[in-house]
Design a protein around this motif. Sequence first.
Motif, short mmCIF file in Angstrom:
data_model
loop_
_atom_site.label_atom_id
_atom_site.label_comp_id
_atom_site.label_asym_id
_atom_site.label_seq_id
_atom_site.Cartn_x
_atom_site.Cartn_y
_atom_site.Cartn_z
N PRO A 1 1.20 -1.65 -0.22
CA PRO A 1 0.10 -0.47 0.01
C PRO A 1 1.04 1.63 0.15
O PRO A 1 0.01 2.57 -0.48
N LEU A 2 2.05 1.29 0.60
CA LEU A 2 3.23 2.12 1.00
C LEU A 2 3.92 1.79 1.51
O LEU A 2 4.33 0.72 1.38
N LYS A 3 5.23 2.29 1.13
CA LYS A 3 6.56 1.89 1.67
C LYS A 3 6.91 2.85 2.70
O LYS A 3 6.70 3.96 3.26
N GLY A 4 7.31 2.14 4.20
CA GLY A 4 7.42 2.68 5.72
C GLY A 4 7.29 1.72 6.01
O GLY A 4 7.03 0.39 6.48
N PRO A 5 8.04 2.25 7.92
CA PRO A 5 7.75 0.94 8.91
C PRO A 5 6.88 0.28 9.10
O PRO A 5 6.10 1.46 9.41
N VAL A 6 6.36 -1.07 9.67
CA VAL A 6 6.04 -0.85 10.74
C VAL A 6 6.11 -0.57 12.38
O VAL A 6 6.98 -1.26 12.69
N GLY A 7 4.92 0.02 12.15
CA GLY A 7 4.95 -0.39 13.83
C GLY A 7 3.99 -1.13 15.00
O GLY A 7 4.80 -1.31 15.04
N SER A 8 3.07 -0.29 15.06
CA SER A 8 2.43 -1.44 16.05
C SER A 8 2.24 -2.33 15.51
O SER A 8 1.39 -2.43 14.40
N GLY A 9 1.72 -3.35 15.28
CA GLY A 9 2.26 -5.07 15.11
C GLY A 9 0.92 -5.19 15.05
O GLY A 9 0.22 -5.35 15.99
N PHE A 10 0.30 -6.76 14.19
CA PHE A 10 -0.55 -7.20 14.91
C PHE A 10 -1.26 -8.62 15.96
O PHE A 10 -0.49 -9.31 16.24
#
Length: 372
Positions: A224-233
């Motif tokens: 959907p876009l580039k960027g770091p995953v912060g809060s996870g599932f």
Amino acid sequence: MKFRRPRKAVLMVALVVTLALLCCGGSVTVLLLNGVINDNERSFLNASLGCGKGGAVDPDSKMPDISGYNASQIRNAAIIINVGSDLGLPPRAWVIAVATAMQESALVNLGHLGKRNDHDSQGLFQQRPSSGWGTPAQVRDPVYASTKFYSKLQTIPGWDKMPLTDAAQAVQISAYPDAYAKHEPLATQIVNMLADGAANAVGNSVAMECAASGAVAASGWTIPLKGPVGSGFRSRSRPNHQGVDISVDKYRPIFAVASGVVSMVKCDEDFRGRKTCNVDGYPGKGGCGWMVEIIHAGNVMTRYCHMVQRPFVRENQQVAAGELLGRVGSSGNSSGPHLHFEVHLGNDRSSAGATDPVRFMQQQGAPLGNEE
């Protein structure tokens, strides 16, 4: 007839390659003296990256077990893939062809079935001799039939950017144009199993970074876009968090991760029943803010939350993978600009249908968590 293995890619001496590799998450820069990369060189580089090696197994070898299909059917899929590879077509074409044959013949090389036939349709793709596809013997030859399918596919402008069902329908002109979509997930799996992850290979790109570059993978999925995953599932600190948060600057574009139909566009109500999405939210406010939901093949639903303004798409609109949906914001229950991204299986909007987007997108060859 002895089927050939796909040709192995060979890099010419004239090719200068600079690799900065962190397995699909890093970057690979390919510099060609003539500024061109051909399909064989692309397959070689995909293999170097571990992003899909391309090329099917020998159809004469033992076939892998795939639920619902016997060895003969999977062998036909291998032939379809081999023909596409020999023609120099990218793995996306193989997925389209395999899914089409799954719908038309269940990967069985059908002869003339008398009254049970759809007119005089025969072979893996149910091609009609009376419509110019070839003689009955030719359309029952899997290599010939696959070659004819690919040849017609290449005449369709933008076939590689279309939803799979549209590309297949443009070739087949079926009475059931939407029937192909349901086969896309399993067709992708079959291509990956037979061709060593080829459906995770990138498309046309000189700066090759697997699907993480934003290119659409052969599976039909992208990020959907580039960027770091912060809060996870469903993390320990947030056990009811049904998606992941990708933290990026406000107004960054958000893209559809696969083709599908927009099922919901709305300003989500907060805990007090207010629809106040045109302002930044705050923790504890509640709601997704401006949001979009899309239904994809296989009844997979994706959800995009906290957009800065009304999304650019409307309900019931068909969208393609990589199509612009809206822009990053902080509306709703949000502590700062980010995209909250969810994946739900079985078109189940509840928490029961939610699955880990990081794991799911990795399986599609479009891994999340890549920074600019």
